[in-house]
Design a protein around this motif. Structure first.
Motif, PDB file in Angstrom:
ATOM      1  N   LEU A  13       0.822  -1.211   0.000  1.00 24.58           N
ATOM      2  CA  LEU A  13       0.000   0.000   0.000  1.00 24.58           C
ATOM      3  C   LEU A  13       0.856   1.260   0.000  1.00 24.58           C
ATOM      4  CD1 LEU A  13      -2.642  -1.020   2.699  1.00 24.58           C
ATOM      5  CD2 LEU A  13      -2.736  -1.383   0.223  1.00 24.58           C
ATOM      6  N   GLY A 102      -7.627  -1.413   2.064  1.00 20.61           N
ATOM      7  CA  GLY A 102      -7.522  -2.001   0.733  1.00 20.61           C
ATOM      8  C   GLY A 102      -6.465  -3.079   0.643  1.00 20.61           C
ATOM      9  N   THR A 106      -5.986  -5.310  -2.589  1.00 18.52           N
ATOM     10  CA  THR A 106      -4.726  -5.176  -3.326  1.00 18.52           C
ATOM     11  C   THR A 106      -4.086  -6.531  -3.559  1.00 18.52           C
ATOM     12  OG1 THR A 106      -4.353  -2.947  -2.491  1.00 18.52           O
ATOM     13  CG2 THR A 106      -2.421  -4.138  -3.262  1.00 18.52           C
ATOM     14  N   SER A 109      -6.250  -8.436  -6.104  1.00 18.03           N
ATOM     15  CA  SER A 109      -6.226  -7.864  -7.455  1.00 18.03           C
ATOM     16  C   SER A 109      -4.976  -8.254  -8.227  1.00 18.03           C
ATOM     17  CB  SER A 109      -6.341  -6.342  -7.397  1.00 18.03           C
ATOM     18  OG  SER A 109      -5.142  -5.767  -6.917  1.00 18.03           O
ATOM     19  N   LYS A 110      -3.948  -8.693  -7.522  1.00 16.82           N
ATOM     20  CA  LYS A 110      -2.696  -9.087  -8.172  1.00 16.82           C
ATOM     21  C   LYS A 110      -2.644 -10.578  -8.502  1.00 16.82           C
ATOM     22  CE  LYS A 110      -0.137  -5.288  -6.193  1.00 16.82           C
ATOM     23  NZ  LYS A 110       1.039  -4.845  -5.475  1.00 16.82           N
ATOM     24  N   TYR A 133      -6.473   4.331  -4.374  1.00 15.22           N
ATOM     25  CA  TYR A 133      -5.113   3.783  -4.416  1.00 15.22           C
ATOM     26  C   TYR A 133      -5.099   2.279  -4.679  1.00 15.22           C
ATOM     27  CZ  TYR A 133      -4.654   8.375  -2.637  1.00 15.22           C
ATOM     28  OH  TYR A 133      -4.745   9.738  -2.519  1.00 15.22           O
ATOM     29  N   LEU A 134      -6.257   1.730  -5.041  1.00 12.14           N
ATOM     30  CA  LEU A 134      -6.336   0.301  -5.362  1.00 12.14           C
ATOM     31  C   LEU A 134      -5.824   0.038  -6.778  1.00 12.14           C
ATOM     32  CD1 LEU A 134      -9.888  -0.635  -4.031  1.00 12.14           C
ATOM     33  CD2 LEU A 134      -7.683  -1.235  -3.011  1.00 12.14           C
ATOM     34  N   PRO A 135      -5.038  -1.022  -6.948  1.00 13.22           N
ATOM     35  CA  PRO A 135      -4.695  -1.433  -8.309  1.00 13.22           C
ATOM     36  C   PRO A 135      -5.841  -2.270  -8.870  1.00 13.22           C
ATOM     37  CG  PRO A 135      -3.637  -2.870  -6.727  1.00 13.22           C
ATOM     38  CD  PRO A 135      -4.398  -1.820  -5.938  1.00 13.22           C
TER      39      PRO A 135
END
Length: 180
Positions: A13, A102, A106, A109-110, A133-135
């Motif tokens: 983060l 998040g 995060t 999402s990866k 700030y989330l990918p």
């Protein structure tokens, strides 16, 4: 002292300090060499988690999300270890209850096996602080709603997997009354 390999338990983060209404994100810089525990006593005793600690030869940044001064979550290595263990193996269309900082979003999402991630968070202010700030490259959607209300409106098989983290305390009462 546990050795760190490839930056394990370094936070993914990078959220600026800020405040929205009664919510606040705090950033804290820790000096090189500061040791962080990977599990609290309960998690070591009941969860069989490793009681090791980690440190790095450089400064590290950690985040805290609080509502009216009450901590909801952090990205300390112990919380990262718990989160990573709990979301391991989730795949497909995933429902995440609670945004927090998040961290879980995060991590998920990866993962290549996660096609789509829907995060349900009831606090507009928490969303404003963390969601930007989330990918995720379009695979992550944040919905402002109470999780229980959202669940009532779902059609069967909307999601392949789910992870819920919508409580604040990490104490024994919360663990047994809410989490279990």
């Amino acid at each position: 002292m546990a050795k760190v390999v490839n930056g394990r338990f370094l936070t993914p983060l990078d959220i600026p300090a800020g405040r929205k209404g009664k919510w606040k994100v705090k950033r804290e810089v820790h000096p090189a060499g500061k040791a962080f525990e990977l599990a609290n006593f309960r998690c070591r005793l009941l969860g069989g988690q490793n009681g090791a600690s980690v440190s790095w030869p450089f400064e590290t940044v950690r985040h805290t999300l609080a509502e009216n001064g009450k901590t909801w979550m952090t990205d300390l290595p112990c919380e990262m270890a718990q989160t990573c263990a709990m979301v391991k193996g989730l795949w497909g269309r995933v429902l995440l209850g609670g945004l927090g900082l998040g961290l879980a979003a995060t991590v998920l999402s990866k993962r290549k096996g996660v096609e789509r991630l829907v995060v349900v968070e009831k606090s507009r202010e928490a969303i404003a602080l963390a969601a930007p700030y989330l990918p995720g490259g379009g695979r992550v959607e944040v919905v402002e709603s109470d999780l229980f209300d959202y669940l009532e409106g779902l059609k069967p098989r909307t999601f392949d997997d789910a992870f819920f983290d919508i409580w604040t305390s990490d104490g024994e009462g919360t663990f047994f009354d809410t989490v279990v």
